[in-house]
Design an enzyme around this catalytic site. Sequence first.
Site, PDB file in Angstrom:
ATOM      1  N   LYS A  22       1.031  -0.624  -0.422  1.00 19.58           N
ATOM      2  CA  LYS A  22       0.188   0.419   0.223  1.00 19.58           C
ATOM      3  C   LYS A  22       0.897   1.085  -0.079  1.00 19.58           C
ATOM      4  O   LYS A  22       1.851   1.016   0.319  1.00 19.58           O
ATOM      5  CB  LYS A  22      -1.020   0.270   1.135  1.00 19.58           C
TER       6      LYS A  22
ATOM      7  N   VAL B  75      10.963  -3.461   2.962  1.00 17.85           N
ATOM      8  CA  VAL B  75      10.782  -3.689   4.656  1.00 17.85           C
ATOM      9  C   VAL B  75      10.261  -2.629   5.202  1.00 17.85           C
ATOM     10  O   VAL B  75      12.149  -1.562   4.906  1.00 17.85           O
ATOM     11  CB  VAL B  75      12.063  -4.715   4.903  1.00 17.85           C
ATOM     12  N   ALA B  76      10.141  -2.112   6.136  1.00 17.04           N
ATOM     13  CA  ALA B  76       9.966  -1.308   7.076  1.00 17.04           C
ATOM     14  C   ALA B  76      10.476  -0.194   6.383  1.00 17.04           C
ATOM     15  O   ALA B  76      11.261   0.733   6.920  1.00 17.04           O
ATOM     16  CB  ALA B  76      11.507  -1.085   8.099  1.00 17.04           C
TER      17      ALA B  76
ATOM     18  N   ALA C 226       3.270  -1.304   4.390  1.00 18.31           N
ATOM     19  CA  ALA C 226       2.689  -2.533   4.809  1.00 18.31           C
ATOM     20  C   ALA C 226       3.071  -3.500   4.211  1.00 18.31           C
ATOM     21  O   ALA C 226       2.473  -4.513   4.371  1.00 18.31           O
ATOM     22  CB  ALA C 226       1.278  -1.830   4.831  1.00 18.31           C
ATOM     23  N   GLY C 227       4.856  -3.725   4.057  1.00 16.02           N
ATOM     24  CA  GLY C 227       5.124  -4.909   3.537  1.00 16.02           C
ATOM     25  C   GLY C 227       4.793  -6.181   4.719  1.00 16.02           C
ATOM     26  O   GLY C 227       4.154  -6.980   3.797  1.00 16.02           O
ATOM     27  N   GLY C 228       5.085  -5.831   5.953  1.00 10.10           N
ATOM     28  CA  GLY C 228       4.272  -7.435   6.846  1.00 10.10           C
ATOM     29  C   GLY C 228       3.289  -7.503   7.205  1.00 10.10           C
ATOM     30  O   GLY C 228       2.371  -8.493   7.356  1.00 10.10           O
ATOM     31  N   SER C 229       2.603  -6.511   7.124  1.00 13.64           N
ATOM     32  CA  SER C 229       0.937  -6.434   7.005  1.00 13.64           C
ATOM     33  C   SER C 229       0.123  -7.531   6.145  1.00 13.64           C
ATOM     34  O   SER C 229      -0.402  -7.484   6.202  1.00 13.64           O
ATOM     35  CB  SER C 229       0.441  -5.073   7.295  1.00 13.64           C
TER      36      SER C 229
ATOM     37  N   ASP D 113      -2.558  -2.337  10.294  1.00 13.64           N
ATOM     38  CA  ASP D 113      -3.140  -2.378   8.623  1.00 13.64           C
ATOM     39  C   ASP D 113      -3.213  -3.628   8.162  1.00 13.64           C
ATOM     40  O   ASP D 113      -2.884  -3.476   7.354  1.00 13.64           O
ATOM     41  CB  ASP D 113      -1.298  -1.910   8.392  1.00 13.64           C
TER      42      ASP D 113
HETATM   43  P1  ATP Z   1       4.434  -0.035   7.690  1.00 15.39           P
HETATM   44  O1  ATP Z   1       4.208   0.327   6.380  1.00 15.39           O
HETATM   45  O2  ATP Z   1       3.046  -0.520   8.346  1.00 15.39           O
HETATM   46  O3  ATP Z   1       5.007   1.528   8.379  1.00 15.39           O
HETATM   47  P2  ATP Z   1       6.835  -1.201   7.932  1.00 15.39           P
HETATM   48  O4  ATP Z   1       6.722  -0.692   5.802  1.00 15.39           O
HETATM   49  O5  ATP Z   1       6.554  -0.238   8.003  1.00 15.39           O
HETATM   50  O6  ATP Z   1       5.270  -1.644   7.379  1.00 15.39           O
HETATM   51  P3  ATP Z   1       6.902  -3.846   7.297  1.00 15.39           P
HETATM   52  O7  ATP Z   1       7.595  -3.656   6.316  1.00 15.39           O
HETATM   53  O8  ATP Z   1       6.226  -4.407   7.567  1.00 15.39           O
HETATM   54  O9  ATP Z   1       7.017  -2.865   7.459  1.00 15.39           O
HETATM   55  O10 ATP Z   1       8.347  -4.375   8.400  1.00 15.39           O
HETATM   56  C1  ATP Z   1       8.671  -4.024   9.399  1.00 15.39           C
HETATM   57  C2  ATP Z   1       9.081  -4.789  10.420  1.00 15.39           C
HETATM   58  O11 ATP Z   1       8.829  -6.123  10.473  1.00 15.39           O
HETATM   59  C3  ATP Z   1      10.787  -5.138  10.070  1.00 15.39           C
HETATM   60  O12 ATP Z   1      12.066  -5.058  10.509  1.00 15.39           O
HETATM   61  C4  ATP Z   1      10.752  -7.186  10.210  1.00 15.39           C
HETATM   62  O13 ATP Z   1      11.683  -7.194  11.418  1.00 15.39           O
HETATM   63  C5  ATP Z   1       9.119  -6.834  10.363  1.00 15.39           C
HETATM   64  N1  ATP Z   1       8.669  -8.203  10.226  1.00 15.39           N
HETATM   65  C6  ATP Z   1       8.408  -9.077  10.452  1.00 15.39           C
HETATM   66  N2  ATP Z   1       7.371  -9.986   9.802  1.00 15.39           N
HETATM   67  C7  ATP Z   1       7.665  -9.228   8.471  1.00 15.39           C
HETATM   68  C8  ATP Z   1       7.511  -9.702   7.219  1.00 15.39           C
HETATM   69  N3  ATP Z   1       6.160 -10.636   6.341  1.00 15.39           N
HETATM   70  N4  ATP Z   1       7.833  -8.572   6.224  1.00 15.39           N
HETATM   71  C9  ATP Z   1       9.191  -7.738   6.532  1.00 15.39           C
HETATM   72  N5  ATP Z   1       8.885  -7.958   7.672  1.00 15.39           N
HETATM   73  C10 ATP Z   1       8.484  -8.019   8.938  1.00 15.39           C
END
Ligand code: ATP
Length: 290
Positions: free
Chosen positions: A11, A96-97, A101-104, A137
């Site tokens: 997203k 990632v991070a 919303a990759g993990g979500s 999310d």
């Molecule tokens: P948001 O958009 O909700 O802020 P984000 O992009 O900050 O999401 P993610 O990519 O979901 O965050 O990753 C945040 C942390 O979650 C990572 O540092 C990782 O250690 C942890 N994590 C747990 N499961 C996953 C997954 N399936 N994919 C990526 N990161 C994950």
Amino acid sequence: MDNISLKALAKINIGLDVTGIRDDGYHEVKMIMQTVNLFDKVSISKTADGSVTMATNLKFLPVNDDNLCIKAAKLLIDEFQIKEGVHIDLEKHIPVAAGMAGGSTDAAAVLFGVNKLFNLKLNKKALMERGVKIGADVPYCVMRGTALAEGIGEVLSPLPPMVKCPVLIAKPGISVSTKQVYNALDDCFDTVEHPDIDGLIGDIKAGDLAGICSKMGNVLEDVTIPLHPIIADIKANMMENGAVGAMMSGSGPTVFGFFNDNKTAKAAKDALTKTGMVKQLYLTTMFNNR
Ligand code: ATP
């Protein structure tokens, strides 16, 4: 059915406002969420011995209970007392991070997949109710499309589909701590500029891309950009190369740009590549589930 392969879509936030801070420290938000066709591949297969395991192409990610995929699988397996287990193979492409919303979305895909594999017959609403236990999310990632998110992000109202246009997504090689960004916001909350989310919704309803781009705003840019000025440089580069609008997604550092046509978007992608500012760069499209 013994296995299933799914696309877990990322997203972006077309608008992100923080409207208040709750007594428990959580932030009240008003965000416009949009799914894009950038995805992780999630393959789930049944295991006979009841084990819940996973593997991923990104070696730095946890593959234990800290991974949201494992949390999502165990949530349904425990609730429905399923004797078998699952193995999840996660091929990450979503930064990632990075505010996407990759993990979500991986967790949402696992909820969807486990529901199908074990024929649990949970509808979308039931999956969303379970998703919120994993993260704010996750319900949106189950729902997908264009939506207004309020509360801490879990109160969702669908919006008419966003105008279809090419979307350029760029992540620089830096990491942003969401916690640090929100803490910094708390310190300057009274002085930040709040985006006109209701105006944005009007332009989305009217299908007015120029209007949307003129009103797009993310309150977190005020704190993330001073910490990481490269975000402003990437936005400026996209605008110089023909983007109608460019903004940071979530708490960053990912930047997205909207373009009127593919030719301009491709040229902007090439131009941005040459700067060496970005580590991950994708040209994609808006996802529309209606
Ligand atoms: P948001 O958009 O909700 O802020 P984000 O992009 O900050 O999401 P993610 O990519 O979901 O965050 O990753 C945040 C942390 O979650 C990572 O540092 C990782 O250690 C942890 N994590 C747990 N499961 C996953 C997954 N399936 N994919 C990526 N990161 C994950």
